[in-house]
Design a protein around this motif. Structure first.
Motif, PDB file in Angstrom:
ATOM      1  N   PRO A 241       0.737  -1.245   0.015  1.00 38.33           N
ATOM      2  CA  PRO A 241      -0.054  -0.005   0.015  1.00 38.33           C
ATOM      3  C   PRO A 241       0.792   1.131  -0.046  1.00 38.33           C
ATOM      4  CG  PRO A 241      -0.963  -1.449   1.554  1.00 38.33           C
ATOM      5  CD  PRO A 241       0.252  -2.342   1.195  1.00 38.33           C
ATOM      6  N   LEU A 242       1.981   1.154   0.538  1.00 41.60           N
ATOM      7  CA  LEU A 242       2.807   2.449   0.882  1.00 41.60           C
ATOM      8  C   LEU A 242       3.286   2.780  -0.504  1.00 41.60           C
ATOM      9  CD1 LEU A 242       4.134   2.212   4.401  1.00 41.60           C
ATOM     10  CD2 LEU A 242       2.149   3.402   3.429  1.00 41.60           C
ATOM     11  N   GLY A 243       3.862   1.691  -1.054  1.00 42.22           N
ATOM     12  CA  GLY A 243       4.479   1.804  -2.307  1.00 42.22           C
ATOM     13  C   GLY A 243       3.639   2.673  -3.465  1.00 42.22           C
ATOM     14  N   ALA A 244       2.312   2.471  -3.231  1.00 43.55           N
ATOM     15  CA  ALA A 244       1.367   3.023  -4.369  1.00 43.55           C
ATOM     16  C   ALA A 244       1.377   4.437  -4.223  1.00 43.55           C
ATOM     17  CB  ALA A 244      -0.062   2.512  -4.030  1.00 43.55           C
ATOM     18  N   VAL A 245       1.981   5.319  -3.193  1.00 38.91           N
ATOM     19  CA  VAL A 245       2.110   6.389  -2.992  1.00 38.91           C
ATOM     20  C   VAL A 245       3.260   6.919  -4.086  1.00 38.91           C
ATOM     21  CG1 VAL A 245       2.798   8.457  -1.672  1.00 38.91           C
ATOM     22  CG2 VAL A 245       1.488   6.643  -0.421  1.00 38.91           C
ATOM     23  N   ALA A 246       4.453   6.276  -3.837  1.00 34.78           N
ATOM     24  CA  ALA A 246       5.670   6.485  -5.060  1.00 34.78           C
ATOM     25  C   ALA A 246       4.880   6.422  -6.435  1.00 34.78           C
ATOM     26  CB  ALA A 246       6.546   5.513  -4.681  1.00 34.78           C
ATOM     27  N   GLY A 247       4.244   5.177  -6.709  1.00 30.57           N
ATOM     28  CA  GLY A 247       3.696   4.904  -8.143  1.00 30.57           C
ATOM     29  C   GLY A 247       2.559   6.163  -8.416  1.00 30.57           C
ATOM     30  N   GLY A 248       1.933   6.810  -7.484  1.00 27.36           N
ATOM     31  CA  GLY A 248       0.842   7.831  -7.899  1.00 27.36           C
ATOM     32  C   GLY A 248       1.649   9.126  -8.215  1.00 27.36           C
ATOM     33  N   LEU A 249       2.578   9.305  -7.233  1.00 26.91           N
ATOM     34  CA  LEU A 249       3.067  10.532  -7.575  1.00 26.91           C
ATOM     35  C   LEU A 249       4.010  10.526  -9.076  1.00 26.91           C
ATOM     36  CD1 LEU A 249       4.867  11.312  -3.936  1.00 26.91           C
ATOM     37  CD2 LEU A 249       2.943  12.684  -5.214  1.00 26.91           C
ATOM     38  N   LEU A 250       4.832   9.423  -9.374  1.00 29.00           N
ATOM     39  CA  LEU A 250       5.466   9.057 -10.583  1.00 29.00           C
ATOM     40  C   LEU A 250       4.266   9.490 -11.691  1.00 29.00           C
ATOM     41  CD1 LEU A 250       8.143   8.387 -12.137  1.00 29.00           C
ATOM     42  CD2 LEU A 250       7.572   6.094 -11.676  1.00 29.00           C
ATOM     43  N   LEU A 251       3.142   8.870 -11.582  1.00 28.33           N
ATOM     44  CA  LEU A 251       2.264   9.011 -12.731  1.00 28.33           C
ATOM     45  C   LEU A 251       1.694  10.288 -12.691  1.00 28.33           C
ATOM     46  CD1 LEU A 251       0.310   7.628 -14.847  1.00 28.33           C
ATOM     47  CD2 LEU A 251      -1.201   7.104 -12.462  1.00 28.33           C
ATOM     48  N   GLY A 252       1.122  11.057 -11.533  1.00 26.02           N
ATOM     49  CA  GLY A 252       0.768  12.325 -11.759  1.00 26.02           C
ATOM     50  C   GLY A 252       1.695  13.262 -12.249  1.00 26.02           C
ATOM     51  N   LEU A 253       2.981  13.053 -11.929  1.00 20.78           N
ATOM     52  CA  LEU A 253       4.111  13.929 -12.433  1.00 20.78           C
ATOM     53  C   LEU A 253       4.389  13.719 -13.802  1.00 20.78           C
ATOM     54  CD1 LEU A 253       6.436  13.902  -9.579  1.00 20.78           C
ATOM     55  CD2 LEU A 253       5.257  15.904 -10.407  1.00 20.78           C
ATOM     56  N   ALA A 254       4.290  12.483 -14.252  1.00 21.02           N
ATOM     57  CA  ALA A 254       4.685  12.099 -15.733  1.00 21.02           C
ATOM     58  C   ALA A 254       3.445  12.627 -16.610  1.00 21.02           C
ATOM     59  CB  ALA A 254       4.629  10.838 -15.878  1.00 21.02           C
ATOM     60  N   GLU A 255       2.058  12.753 -16.092  1.00 20.89           N
ATOM     61  CA  GLU A 255       1.040  13.323 -16.872  1.00 20.89           C
ATOM     62  C   GLU A 255       1.229  14.704 -17.013  1.00 20.89           C
ATOM     63  OE1 GLU A 255      -2.879  10.578 -16.030  1.00 20.89           O
ATOM     64  OE2 GLU A 255      -2.533  12.366 -14.947  1.00 20.89           O
ATOM     65  N   SER A 256       1.552  15.526 -15.869  1.00 21.32           N
ATOM     66  CA  SER A 256       1.707  17.038 -15.713  1.00 21.32           C
ATOM     67  C   SER A 256       2.593  17.326 -16.697  1.00 21.32           C
ATOM     68  CB  SER A 256       1.597  17.284 -14.514  1.00 21.32           C
ATOM     69  OG  SER A 256       0.443  17.099 -13.873  1.00 21.32           O
ATOM     70  N   LEU A 257       3.943  16.858 -16.585  1.00 21.17           N
ATOM     71  CA  LEU A 257       5.211  17.222 -17.133  1.00 21.17           C
ATOM     72  C   LEU A 257       4.838  16.987 -18.773  1.00 21.17           C
ATOM     73  CD1 LEU A 257       7.822  16.426 -14.706  1.00 21.17           C
ATOM     74  CD2 LEU A 257       7.084  18.600 -15.243  1.00 21.17           C
ATOM     75  N   ALA A 258       4.201  15.874 -19.207  1.00 21.22           N
ATOM     76  CA  ALA A 258       3.902  15.698 -20.626  1.00 21.22           C
ATOM     77  C   ALA A 258       3.302  16.750 -21.337  1.00 21.22           C
ATOM     78  CB  ALA A 258       3.105  14.309 -20.701  1.00 21.22           C
ATOM     79  N   VAL A 259       2.368  17.476 -20.499  1.00 23.28           N
ATOM     80  CA  VAL A 259       1.388  18.713 -21.048  1.00 23.28           C
ATOM     81  C   VAL A 259       2.360  19.971 -21.445  1.00 23.28           C
ATOM     82  CG1 VAL A 259      -0.567  20.365 -20.572  1.00 23.28           C
ATOM     83  CG2 VAL A 259      -0.634  17.707 -20.123  1.00 23.28           C
ATOM     84  N   VAL A 260       3.497  20.033 -20.596  1.00 28.05           N
ATOM     85  CA  VAL A 260       4.431  21.183 -20.865  1.00 28.05           C
ATOM     86  C   VAL A 260       4.814  20.841 -22.248  1.00 28.05           C
ATOM     87  CG1 VAL A 260       6.465  21.991 -20.234  1.00 28.05           C
ATOM     88  CG2 VAL A 260       4.919  21.382 -18.443  1.00 28.05           C
ATOM     89  N   GLY A 261       5.351  19.795 -22.729  1.00 30.99           N
ATOM     90  CA  GLY A 261       6.075  19.956 -24.122  1.00 30.99           C
ATOM     91  C   GLY A 261       5.176  19.382 -25.281  1.00 30.99           C
ATOM     92  N   PHE A 262       3.704  18.800 -24.817  1.00 33.82           N
ATOM     93  CA  PHE A 262       2.907  18.220 -25.872  1.00 33.82           C
ATOM     94  C   PHE A 262       1.575  18.589 -25.514  1.00 33.82           C
ATOM     95  CE2 PHE A 262       6.614  15.106 -25.275  1.00 33.82           C
ATOM     96  CZ  PHE A 262       7.073  15.052 -26.566  1.00 33.82           C
ATOM     97  N   PRO A 263       0.754  18.677 -26.762  1.00 29.65           N
ATOM     98  CA  PRO A 263      -0.714  18.936 -26.664  1.00 29.65           C
ATOM     99  C   PRO A 263      -1.257  18.149 -25.658  1.00 29.65           C
ATOM    100  CG  PRO A 263      -0.097  18.856 -28.687  1.00 29.65           C
ATOM    101  CD  PRO A 263       1.105  18.112 -28.080  1.00 29.65           C
ATOM    102  N   SER A 264      -2.354  18.632 -24.955  1.00 27.12           N
ATOM    103  CA  SER A 264      -2.879  17.971 -23.689  1.00 27.12           C
ATOM    104  C   SER A 264      -3.443  16.947 -23.985  1.00 27.12           C
ATOM    105  CB  SER A 264      -3.734  19.007 -23.102  1.00 27.12           C
ATOM    106  OG  SER A 264      -4.869  19.341 -23.961  1.00 27.12           O
ATOM    107  N   GLY A 265      -3.975  16.469 -25.191  1.00 25.11           N
ATOM    108  CA  GLY A 265      -4.693  15.310 -25.863  1.00 25.11           C
ATOM    109  C   GLY A 265      -3.649  14.234 -25.807  1.00 25.11           C
ATOM    110  N   TYR A 266      -2.594  14.572 -25.521  1.00 28.12           N
ATOM    111  CA  TYR A 266      -1.371  13.182 -25.741  1.00 28.12           C
ATOM    112  C   TYR A 266      -0.827  13.107 -24.374  1.00 28.12           C
ATOM    113  CZ  TYR A 266      -0.983  13.840 -30.524  1.00 28.12           C
ATOM    114  OH  TYR A 266      -1.068  13.981 -31.832  1.00 28.12           O
ATOM    115  N   ARG A 267      -1.538  13.642 -23.309  1.00 27.77           N
ATOM    116  CA  ARG A 267      -1.120  13.520 -21.879  1.00 27.77           C
ATOM    117  C   ARG A 267      -1.121  12.053 -21.444  1.00 27.77           C
ATOM    118  NH1 ARG A 267      -4.690  15.894 -17.126  1.00 27.77           N
ATOM    119  NH2 ARG A 267      -6.001  14.196 -17.816  1.00 27.77           N
ATOM    120  N   ASP A 268      -2.175  11.518 -21.459  1.00 28.61           N
ATOM    121  CA  ASP A 268      -2.170  10.101 -21.036  1.00 28.61           C
ATOM    122  C   ASP A 268      -1.509   9.110 -21.958  1.00 28.61           C
ATOM    123  OD1 ASP A 268      -4.169  10.814 -19.016  1.00 28.61           O
ATOM    124  OD2 ASP A 268      -5.846  10.046 -20.127  1.00 28.61           O
ATOM    125  N   VAL A 269      -1.402   9.249 -23.137  1.00 25.95           N
ATOM    126  CA  VAL A 269      -0.509   8.419 -24.022  1.00 25.95           C
ATOM    127  C   VAL A 269       0.875   8.561 -23.554  1.00 25.95           C
ATOM    128  CG1 VAL A 269       0.251   8.028 -26.431  1.00 25.95           C
ATOM    129  CG2 VAL A 269      -2.114   8.431 -25.867  1.00 25.95           C
TER     130      VAL A 269
END
Length: 295
Positions: A241-269
């Motif tokens: 359960p505690l490892g999910a915190v690291a995974g969640g933060l990694l996923l959230g940051l990857a999503e948000s930083l992807a928007v900085v350099g690419f169109p928002s539609g590609y965020r999840d991809v």
């Protein structure tokens, strides 16, 4: 690329990451205690949020009581799933695949129930701190986002203490690691499994009531939250359960930083592509083999 824009993306990523983490924590709690992959974890968030909205707007309850009611609804939903479905299936010797199909079916059923009772409209809860925002290094974030982060950190810390310092938490861990051995020492394994579903449902509902002031909730959101939470749990080690915190933060940051350099539609991809690469390089999760043994 603006430094302010990058920092804004980081703040957004941290907020989203803790939401995904809470969903993933609930999923990992249930898997840790039962070995069941709960494909309806996001529905607990929908239940918690919609019950809180109903209690606040239709019943006129104070905000704190409405939130408590939403969290209780998620926990009771977890209890009902164990009592009504999991226990009978265990008595009939159901395998892991059967439980996965069960939770997938329940996800669709609960989504339909949310549509029936809550309608197609999206709903918001009042934000903690009202409409206030805080400026950090030129970037702004709602006060509620900071409150969400703080609450999530406290909950994760409390969960750590629960598993390592309380009799119930130690018993739940023992029952998950060696059910037969735990039974011989007097631990009621069935009761521990019920506590697992209560706790997992409660964490899902907490994620729902915390995110609803920032993102309007509707009956369709459960599957998306489940997928993000599952990704967070897998990245951290599904049984931890505690490892999910690291995974969640990694996923959230990857999503948000992807928007900085690419169109928002590609965020999840882009975010999920990054996660695929990480899982190829680190198949046991970001915390390694130790992370799979749980927290």
């Amino acid at each position: 690329m603006s430094t302010t824009l990058v920092f804004q993306a980081i703040l957004s990523g941290i907020t989203n990451g803790f939401v995904y983490a809470l969903i993933g924590v609930g999923m990992a709690i249930i898997f840790k205690g039962t070995r069941i992959v709960n494909a309806m974890q996001g529905e607990f968030a929908v239940i918690g949020a919609l019950v809180a909205v109903f209690a606040l707007k239709a019943l006129g309850l104070p905000y704190a009581l409405a939130i408590a009611g939403g969290i209780a609804a998620g926990a009771v939903s977890g209890l009902a799933i164990d009592v009504l479905f999991v226990r009978p299936m265990l008595r009939r010797g159901a395998g892991e695949e059967s439980f996965l199909l069960l939770t997938i079916g329940l996800a669709f059923a609960l989504s339909a129930a949310a549509l029936y009772f809550g309608g197609r409209d999206s709903h918001l809860l009042p934000a903690l701190g009202g409409e206030g925002v805080v400026e950090l290094f030129g970037a702004t974030t709602p006060v509620h986002a900071l409150a969400l982060t703080g609450i999530a950190v406290l909950l994760v810390g409390a969960l750590r203490l629960f598993y390592t310092r309380t009799l119930a938490g130690l018993a739940m861990t023992a029952a998950s690691l060696d059910p037969d051995g735990a039974t011989t020492t007097g631990i009621n394994v069935r009761r521990m499994r019920t506590y697992t579903f209560l706790l997992g449902g409660g964490f899902g509902a907490i994620a729902g009531v915390l995110v609803t002031p920032l993102l309007s909730m509707n009956y369709q959101m459960g599957i998306g939250l489940t997928l993000k939470g599952f990704a967070a749990a897998i990245l951290g080690g599904l049984g931890n359960p505690l490892g999910a915190v690291a995974g969640g933060l990694l996923l959230g940051l990857a999503e948000s930083l992807a928007v900085v350099g690419f169109p928002s539609g590609y965020r999840d991809v882009i975010a999920l592509s990054i996660l695929i690469v990480i899982m190829i390089l680190l198949p046991n999760g970001v915390l390694g083999r130790a992370g799979r043994k749980g927290g």
